[in-house]
Design an enzyme around this catalytic site. Structure first.
Site: not given
Ligand SMILES: [Zn+2]
Ligand SMILES: [Zn+2]
Length: 366
Positions: A155-157
């Site tokens: 999950h890439c912020p």
């Protein structure tokens, strides 16, 4: 009526906060446009030829960067299809059964016809309690998205999105174009940056933009190149970030290269077969995200349709096989298009053999 309470307000606030990194990158990008195109190219460059070349190349990179970034952010992650969801009766049965063997038996029966080869560390069927589904291979539950994501990478912020099967190619292109963007800016800004320190620039506000632009571009180039390099290695080995940290467990045991089919096929699984789409952020990955070919399944004693007596091992390229269980229709020819499940490579050393019939051959990996 949507539930409203302290919990949902908190969730909504969190959802807004998650956009902060994206807003930060967008503002930085907007400033870099102003600093480079206006302050450096138009205000500071005296040579018209240099001005035109820099502006054209810059806008090209800028457009590709924004396009791939946009696609990474706004491409919805793919979730497991309905075959992986338990039926109402199966859910009821699961609730009634105590955890343990009986629970597993229900899941085993439900998973009987699904193309799954991976298991949990303890050898159980991978099941998501939260989504109430049998997890396809390489699928993981994301706690931020609160969903099971196909071929979840991480999950890439920075994109406020899950990077997975649906947008992994876009994410790679985003890394590549943002790296090129920063390198291009650093390279063309360098001579003006040197002039800044040798007092060769007129005393206007442009000189500060030029200085900060170089610092920012150089700094991001360093961090992006290491991230991009790491993901190139992952693609070449057909691993997701999660799989690099924890190797997938197959029925016969853990195998860190369980999904690797050799360099060129690993590349094509992400980028597709048509070279013209490789550099564009349009979806061209192969497969459906729910099932993946692996060269390990023929070692599986539970596969009844595996031809008897093959005794193939991973180390011999002569006897590679593809899954005995049918993969899904939407799989490309990389995964299907085969009359026979076995390969007959008289000359496995020939690199071209893998290209002519990719479904039947596999490159020898070390
Ligand atoms: Zn889930
Ligand atoms: Zn997520």
């Amino acid at each position: 009526m949507a539930p409203s309470g302290p919990g949902s307000v908190r969730r909504r606030c969190r959802r807004v906060l998650y956009w902060i990194p994206v807003v930060f990158i967008s503002l930085l990008l907007g400033w870099s446009y102003y600093a480079y195109a206006i302050q450096l190219c138009i205000v500071s460059m005296e040579n018209v030829g240099e001005q035109v070349v820099c502006l054209i190349a810059y806008h090209l990179l800028f457009a590709m960067f924004v396009w791939s970034y946009w696609k990474t952010i706004f491409t919805l992650p793919m979730n497991p299809s309905k075959e992986f969801h338990l039926s109402y009766a199966e859910k009821e049965l699961l609730e009634r059964e105590p955890r343990g063997e009986a629970h597993q038996e229900v899941l085993r029966r439900a998973a009987k016809d699904l193309p799954i080869y991976t298991r949990t560390m303890s050898g159980a069927i991978r099941y998501c309690d939260r989504c109430q589904l049998i997890k396809p291979d390489r699928c993981h539950h994301c706690s931020v998205c609160d969903k099971c994501i196909l071929k979840m990478d991480h999950h890439c912020p920075w994109v406020n999105n899950c990077v997975g099967f649906s947008n992994y190619k876009f994410f790679l292109l985003f890394l590549a174009y943002s790296l090129l963007y920063c390198l291009f800016i650093a390279a063309t800004d360098l001579q003006y940056f040197i002039k800044f320190w040798t007092n060769g620039l007129p005393d206007t506000q442009a000189k500060f933009h030029i200085m900060f632009l170089f610092f920012a571009a150089a700094m991001f180039s360093v961090s992006l190149s290491s991230l991009f390099g790491y993901h190139c290695w992952l693609v070449s080995k057909n691993k997701s970030t999660l799989e690099a940290f924890r190797s997938p467990v197959f029925r016969h045991g853990t195998d860190k290269n369980g999904f690797s089919l050799g360099f060129s096929k690993n590349m094509r699984q992400v980028f597709g077969d048509e070279k013209k789409y490789w550099l564009l952020p349009v979806f061209s990955s192969l497969g459906d995200g729910c099932s993946f070919p692996t060269c390990l399944v023929n070692q599986d004693p539970e596969q009844p349709s595996t031809p008897a007596g093959m005794n193939s091992t991973l180390k011999t390229p002569e006897n590679h096989q593809f899954p005995a269980k049918p993969l899904r229709e939407s799989q490309s020819h990389l995964l299907m298009d085969s009359q026979s499940w076995t390969e007959n490579t008289a000359n496995p050393g020939k690199g071209k053999a893998g290209m002519s019939n990719p479904a039947l051959t596999m490159e020898n990996e070390t």
